[in-house]
Design a protein around this motif. Structure first.
Motif, PDB file in Angstrom:
ATOM      1  N   MET A 220      10.995 -35.852 -27.703  1.00 18.43           N
ATOM      2  CA  MET A 220      11.807 -35.328 -26.624  1.00 18.43           C
ATOM      3  C   MET A 220      13.211 -35.939 -26.739  1.00 18.43           C
ATOM      4  SD  MET A 220      11.055 -35.447 -22.538  1.00 18.43           S
ATOM      5  CE  MET A 220      10.167 -33.939 -22.298  1.00 18.43           C
ATOM      6  N   SER A 221      14.216 -35.103 -26.737  1.00 23.08           N
ATOM      7  CA  SER A 221      15.592 -35.581 -26.892  1.00 23.08           C
ATOM      8  C   SER A 221      16.112 -36.158 -25.576  1.00 23.08           C
ATOM      9  CB  SER A 221      16.496 -34.435 -27.352  1.00 23.08           C
ATOM     10  OG  SER A 221      16.714 -33.532 -26.299  1.00 23.08           O
ATOM     11  N   ALA A 222      17.244 -36.816 -25.651  1.00 27.14           N
ATOM     12  CA  ALA A 222      17.858 -37.400 -24.452  1.00 27.14           C
ATOM     13  C   ALA A 222      18.235 -36.318 -23.453  1.00 27.14           C
ATOM     14  CB  ALA A 222      19.079 -38.224 -24.853  1.00 27.14           C
ATOM     15  N   LEU A 223      18.693 -35.161 -23.965  1.00 23.88           N
ATOM     16  CA  LEU A 223      19.047 -34.057 -23.073  1.00 23.88           C
ATOM     17  C   LEU A 223      17.814 -33.524 -22.365  1.00 23.88           C
ATOM     18  CD1 LEU A 223      21.210 -32.130 -22.006  1.00 23.88           C
ATOM     19  CD2 LEU A 223      20.705 -30.634 -23.956  1.00 23.88           C
ATOM     20  N   ASP A 224      16.719 -33.383 -23.091  1.00 26.76           N
ATOM     21  CA  ASP A 224      15.473 -32.916 -22.470  1.00 26.76           C
ATOM     22  C   ASP A 224      15.001 -33.895 -21.399  1.00 26.76           C
ATOM     23  OD1 ASP A 224      15.567 -30.792 -24.183  1.00 26.76           O
ATOM     24  OD2 ASP A 224      13.912 -31.460 -25.473  1.00 26.76           O
ATOM     25  N   ARG A 225      15.094 -35.186 -21.696  1.00 26.82           N
ATOM     26  CA  ARG A 225      14.693 -36.191 -20.708  1.00 26.82           C
ATOM     27  C   ARG A 225      15.593 -36.139 -19.482  1.00 26.82           C
ATOM     28  NH1 ARG A 225      14.716 -41.412 -23.933  1.00 26.82           N
ATOM     29  NH2 ARG A 225      15.541 -39.925 -25.380  1.00 26.82           N
ATOM     30  N   PHE A 226      16.887 -35.970 -19.701  1.00 24.53           N
ATOM     31  CA  PHE A 226      17.828 -35.913 -18.584  1.00 24.53           C
ATOM     32  C   PHE A 226      17.558 -34.694 -17.702  1.00 24.53           C
ATOM     33  CE2 PHE A 226      21.869 -34.275 -16.877  1.00 24.53           C
ATOM     34  CZ  PHE A 226      22.183 -35.317 -16.023  1.00 24.53           C
ATOM     35  N   LEU A 227      17.317 -33.543 -18.313  1.00 20.87           N
ATOM     36  CA  LEU A 227      17.104 -32.308 -17.559  1.00 20.87           C
ATOM     37  C   LEU A 227      15.689 -32.185 -17.011  1.00 20.87           C
ATOM     38  CD1 LEU A 227      18.995 -29.738 -19.811  1.00 20.87           C
ATOM     39  CD2 LEU A 227      19.758 -30.728 -17.647  1.00 20.87           C
ATOM     40  N   GLY A 228      14.734 -32.888 -17.595  1.00 15.38           N
ATOM     41  CA  GLY A 228      13.351 -32.774 -17.159  1.00 15.38           C
ATOM     42  C   GLY A 228      12.606 -31.671 -17.879  1.00 15.38           C
ATOM     43  N   GLY A 229      13.057 -31.250 -19.017  1.00 19.76           N
ATOM     44  CA  GLY A 229      12.445 -30.191 -19.819  1.00 19.76           C
ATOM     45  C   GLY A 229      13.483 -29.626 -20.764  1.00 19.76           C
ATOM     46  N   SER A 230      13.088 -28.580 -21.473  1.00 17.52           N
ATOM     47  CA  SER A 230      14.051 -27.976 -22.391  1.00 17.52           C
ATOM     48  C   SER A 230      15.127 -27.254 -21.583  1.00 17.52           C
ATOM     49  CB  SER A 230      13.344 -26.998 -23.334  1.00 17.52           C
ATOM     50  OG  SER A 230      12.991 -25.826 -22.643  1.00 17.52           O
ATOM     51  N   PRO A 231      16.343 -27.185 -22.125  1.00 19.95           N
ATOM     52  CA  PRO A 231      17.441 -26.553 -21.389  1.00 19.95           C
ATOM     53  C   PRO A 231      17.135 -25.117 -20.960  1.00 19.95           C
ATOM     54  CG  PRO A 231      18.329 -27.781 -23.234  1.00 19.95           C
ATOM     55  CD  PRO A 231      16.834 -27.810 -23.360  1.00 19.95           C
ATOM     56  N   ILE A 232      16.478 -24.319 -21.818  1.00 20.60           N
ATOM     57  CA  ILE A 232      16.166 -22.924 -21.470  1.00 20.60           C
ATOM     58  C   ILE A 232      15.204 -22.866 -20.291  1.00 20.60           C
ATOM     59  CG2 ILE A 232      15.123 -20.791 -22.330  1.00 20.60           C
ATOM     60  CD1 ILE A 232      17.847 -21.414 -23.541  1.00 20.60           C
ATOM     61  N   GLN A 233      14.160 -23.712 -20.308  1.00 24.04           N
ATOM     62  CA  GLN A 233      13.203 -23.737 -19.203  1.00 24.04           C
ATOM     63  C   GLN A 233      13.877 -24.147 -17.900  1.00 24.04           C
ATOM     64  OE1 GLN A 233      10.284 -26.475 -20.670  1.00 24.04           O
ATOM     65  NE2 GLN A 233       8.929 -24.838 -21.422  1.00 24.04           N
ATOM     66  N   VAL A 234      14.730 -25.141 -17.982  1.00 23.99           N
ATOM     67  CA  VAL A 234      15.417 -25.618 -16.781  1.00 23.99           C
ATOM     68  C   VAL A 234      16.342 -24.539 -16.233  1.00 23.99           C
ATOM     69  CG1 VAL A 234      17.058 -27.336 -15.917  1.00 23.99           C
ATOM     70  CG2 VAL A 234      15.210 -28.031 -17.451  1.00 23.99           C
ATOM     71  N   ILE A 235      17.069 -23.857 -17.095  1.00 26.87           N
ATOM     72  CA  ILE A 235      17.970 -22.782 -16.649  1.00 26.87           C
ATOM     73  C   ILE A 235      17.171 -21.666 -15.985  1.00 26.87           C
ATOM     74  CG2 ILE A 235      19.498 -20.941 -17.462  1.00 26.87           C
ATOM     75  CD1 ILE A 235      20.594 -22.966 -19.520  1.00 26.87           C
ATOM     76  N   LEU A 236      16.063 -21.261 -16.594  1.00 25.16           N
ATOM     77  CA  LEU A 236      15.227 -20.208 -15.992  1.00 25.16           C
ATOM     78  C   LEU A 236      14.664 -20.657 -14.644  1.00 25.16           C
ATOM     79  CD1 LEU A 236      13.333 -18.837 -19.125  1.00 25.16           C
ATOM     80  CD2 LEU A 236      15.153 -17.712 -17.820  1.00 25.16           C
ATOM     81  N   ARG A 237      14.212 -21.902 -14.565  1.00 22.85           N
ATOM     82  CA  ARG A 237      13.690 -22.437 -13.302  1.00 22.85           C
ATOM     83  C   ARG A 237      14.777 -22.441 -12.233  1.00 22.85           C
ATOM     84  NH1 ARG A 237      11.945 -28.115 -14.123  1.00 22.85           N
ATOM     85  NH2 ARG A 237      11.285 -27.209 -16.081  1.00 22.85           N
ATOM     86  N   LEU A 238      15.991 -22.850 -12.583  1.00 24.66           N
ATOM     87  CA  LEU A 238      17.099 -22.873 -11.622  1.00 24.66           C
ATOM     88  C   LEU A 238      17.475 -21.463 -11.165  1.00 24.66           C
ATOM     89  CD1 LEU A 238      19.378 -25.654 -13.118  1.00 24.66           C
ATOM     90  CD2 LEU A 238      18.024 -25.759 -11.021  1.00 24.66           C
ATOM     91  N   ILE A 239      17.421 -20.485 -12.072  1.00 26.69           N
ATOM     92  CA  ILE A 239      17.722 -19.098 -11.704  1.00 26.69           C
ATOM     93  C   ILE A 239      16.707 -18.590 -10.688  1.00 26.69           C
ATOM     94  CG2 ILE A 239      17.725 -16.722 -12.578  1.00 26.69           C
ATOM     95  CD1 ILE A 239      19.058 -17.846 -15.150  1.00 26.69           C
ATOM     96  N   VAL A 240      15.429 -18.838 -10.932  1.00 23.60           N
ATOM     97  CA  VAL A 240      14.376 -18.363 -10.020  1.00 23.60           C
ATOM     98  C   VAL A 240      14.492 -19.051  -8.663  1.00 23.60           C
ATOM     99  CG1 VAL A 240      11.891 -18.318  -9.626  1.00 23.60           C
ATOM    100  CG2 VAL A 240      12.797 -17.705 -11.866  1.00 23.60           C
ATOM    101  N   ILE A 241      14.668 -20.367  -8.664  1.00 24.55           N
ATOM    102  CA  ILE A 241      14.788 -21.104  -7.402  1.00 24.55           C
ATOM    103  C   ILE A 241      16.038 -20.671  -6.644  1.00 24.55           C
ATOM    104  CG2 ILE A 241      15.155 -23.396  -6.410  1.00 24.55           C
ATOM    105  CD1 ILE A 241      13.357 -24.476  -8.672  1.00 24.55           C
TER     106      ILE A 241
END
Length: 90
Positions: free
Chosen positions: A1-22
């Protein structure tokens, strides 16, 4: 897991999709309640202005306390210094 994944709490694409839905769900709920982005930003602006005004009102009160104390302390200080000079302890 990269530092960016750890910072975001998942992969960037998953986080973006989760934020769009929420964001969509929260937007629907706020629209149903009659709240607009303008209301939120206006409320935030009023909040910041109130805090700003309270801060400077606090400085005004601090200045008044300082001035009130100085009216008593400075003459006593000068009087004590003058009396010490008269006794030769200057």
């Amino acid at each position: 897991m990269s530092a960016l994944d750890r910072f975001l709490g998942g992969s960037p694409i998953q986080v973006i999709l989760r934020l769009i839905v929420i964001s969509f769900v929260v937007g629907v709920i706020l629209a149903w309640l009659g709240v607009s982005p303008h209301d939120i930003f206006g409320g935030l602006e009023r909040f910041v202005r109130r805090i700003w005004a309270m801060g400077f009102d606090a400085f005004d009160e601090i200045w008044r306390y300082f001035a009130l104390g100085a009216v008593v302390v400075i003459p006593i200080f000068v009087l004590v210094r003058l009396l010490n000079i008269g006794r030769g302890r200057g």
